[in-house]
Design a protein around this motif. Structure first.
Motif, short mmCIF file in Angstrom:
data_model
loop_
_atom_site.label_atom_id
_atom_site.label_comp_id
_atom_site.label_asym_id
_atom_site.label_seq_id
_atom_site.Cartn_x
_atom_site.Cartn_y
_atom_site.Cartn_z
N THR A 1 0.85 -1.19 0.00
CA THR A 1 0.00 0.00 0.00
C THR A 1 0.88 1.23 0.00
O THR A 1 1.71 1.40 0.91
N ILE A 2 0.72 2.07 -1.01
CA ILE A 2 1.54 3.26 -1.18
C ILE A 2 0.66 4.48 -0.97
O ILE A 2 -0.33 4.67 -1.70
N ASP A 3 1.00 5.31 0.02
CA ASP A 3 0.27 6.56 0.23
C ASP A 3 0.59 7.50 -0.94
O ASP A 3 1.76 7.73 -1.26
N LEU A 4 -0.45 8.05 -1.56
CA LEU A 4 -0.27 8.92 -2.72
C LEU A 4 -0.62 10.37 -2.43
O LEU A 4 -0.34 11.25 -3.26
N THR A 5 -1.26 10.63 -1.28
CA THR A 5 -1.64 12.01 -0.92
C THR A 5 -1.49 12.21 0.57
O THR A 5 -1.46 11.27 1.36
N ASP A 6 -1.44 13.50 0.94
CA ASP A 6 -1.65 13.87 2.33
C ASP A 6 -3.16 13.90 2.53
O ASP A 6 -3.93 13.74 1.58
N GLU A 7 -3.60 14.12 3.76
CA GLU A 7 -5.04 14.19 4.02
C GLU A 7 -5.65 15.37 3.27
O GLU A 7 -5.03 16.43 3.15
N ALA A 8 -6.87 15.15 2.77
CA ALA A 8 -7.56 16.17 1.99
C ALA A 8 -9.06 16.07 2.23
O ALA A 8 -9.54 15.12 2.85
N THR A 9 -9.78 17.03 1.70
CA THR A 9 -11.24 16.97 1.75
C THR A 9 -11.70 15.85 0.83
O THR A 9 -10.96 15.41 -0.06
N ALA A 10 -12.92 15.41 1.01
CA ALA A 10 -13.47 14.35 0.17
C ALA A 10 -13.47 14.76 -1.30
O ALA A 10 -13.13 13.96 -2.18
N ALA A 11 -13.81 16.00 -1.59
CA ALA A 11 -13.85 16.47 -2.98
C ALA A 11 -12.44 16.48 -3.59
O ALA A 11 -12.26 16.08 -4.74
N THR A 12 -11.47 16.92 -2.83
CA THR A 12 -10.09 16.95 -3.33
C THR A 12 -9.58 15.53 -3.54
O THR A 12 -8.94 15.24 -4.56
N SER A 13 -9.85 14.63 -2.60
CA SER A 13 -9.43 13.23 -2.76
C SER A 13 -10.07 12.61 -3.99
O SER A 13 -9.41 11.87 -4.73
N ALA A 14 -11.33 12.90 -4.25
CA ALA A 14 -12.01 12.35 -5.42
C ALA A 14 -11.36 12.86 -6.70
O ALA A 14 -11.13 12.09 -7.65
N ARG A 15 -11.02 14.14 -6.75
CA ARG A 15 -10.36 14.72 -7.93
C ARG A 15 -9.00 14.07 -8.15
O ARG A 15 -8.66 13.67 -9.27
N ILE A 16 -8.22 13.94 -7.08
CA ILE A 16 -6.89 13.35 -7.19
C ILE A 16 -6.98 11.88 -7.60
O ILE A 16 -6.21 11.41 -8.43
N ALA A 17 -7.94 11.16 -7.04
CA ALA A 17 -8.11 9.74 -7.40
C ALA A 17 -8.40 9.60 -8.90
O ALA A 17 -7.86 8.72 -9.56
N ARG A 18 -9.25 10.48 -9.44
CA ARG A 18 -9.54 10.43 -10.89
C ARG A 18 -8.27 10.71 -11.70
O ARG A 18 -8.00 10.02 -12.68
N GLU A 19 -7.51 11.70 -11.28
CA GLU A 19 -6.28 12.07 -11.98
C GLU A 19 -5.26 10.92 -11.96
O GLU A 19 -4.66 10.59 -12.98
N LEU A 20 -5.10 10.28 -10.80
CA LEU A 20 -4.11 9.21 -10.68
C LEU A 20 -4.61 7.91 -11.32
O LEU A 20 -3.80 7.11 -11.80
N THR A 21 -5.92 7.71 -11.37
CA THR A 21 -6.47 6.57 -12.11
C THR A 21 -6.12 6.72 -13.58
O THR A 21 -5.73 5.75 -14.24
N ALA A 22 -6.24 7.92 -14.10
CA ALA A 22 -5.88 8.17 -15.51
C ALA A 22 -4.40 7.86 -15.75
O ALA A 22 -4.04 7.34 -16.82
#
Length: 165
Positions: free
Chosen positions: A76-97
């Motif tokens: 398990t690799i941490d890819l972000t620091d803690e963020a709001t749910a909206a920010t985490s969702a945006r980052i997850a979409r970006e990193l999924t791409a």
């Protein structure tokens, strides 16, 4: 307001490529070689797990690895620091791409926790998971990914906590 620290798309694509090419079972020594190639630093090596520092520009750049019978079952690799749910969702979409550039379209999507996953030729699995406050990259052995596949086959809600816990 400051931006949430996160892994770059290039880093995530590189991690996905490194583990997509791994053969299972993945031994400790092979994991150490992959980690060295990725520039990670070993922090702890114990009978049931290993910890690395990824060197990502995060407050806590942790890579945790579960080990059983001297074979790696989960990374398990941490890819972000803690963020709001909206920010985490945006980052997850970006990193999924970013993973899609290496592995193509995801094999599947789960909702609890929200994740996109790619099944690998050796029966392992790679997933980008949005855990709410953080986004992680999970690499699962055939043993662990088999459990997830069984949950999916039986329609189990992975967010549900059994009554007897």
């Amino acid at each position: 307001m400051t931006a949430t620290a996160q892994a770059s798309s290039d880093d995530v694509a590189r991690y996905a490529a490194a583990f997509a090419g791994a053969t299972w079972p993945l031994t400790r020594s092979r994991l150490r070689r992959i980690a060295e190639e990725l520039g990670w630093t070993l922090r702890s090596d114990r009978p049931k797990g290993m910890m690395f520092r990824s060197g990502l520009p995060l407050g806590f750049d942790r890579v945790s690895c579960l080990v059983a019978d001297d074979d790696v079952d989960q990374v398990t690799i941490d890819l972000t620091d803690e963020a709001t749910a909206a920010t985490s969702a945006r980052i997850a979409r970006e990193l999924t791409a970013a993973v899609e550039t290496e592995l193509g379209a995801p094999t599947g999507v789960r909702n609890a926790p929200r994740s996109s996953h790619w099944d690998l030729p050796g029966d392992g699995r790679i997933a980008i998971q949005n855990l709410g406050p953080v986004v992680v990259l999970d690499i699962l052995s055939p043993r662990y990914s088999g459990i997830e596949r069984a949950e999916e086959r039986y329609g189990l809600d992975t967010d549900e906590v059994p009554d007897d816990v």
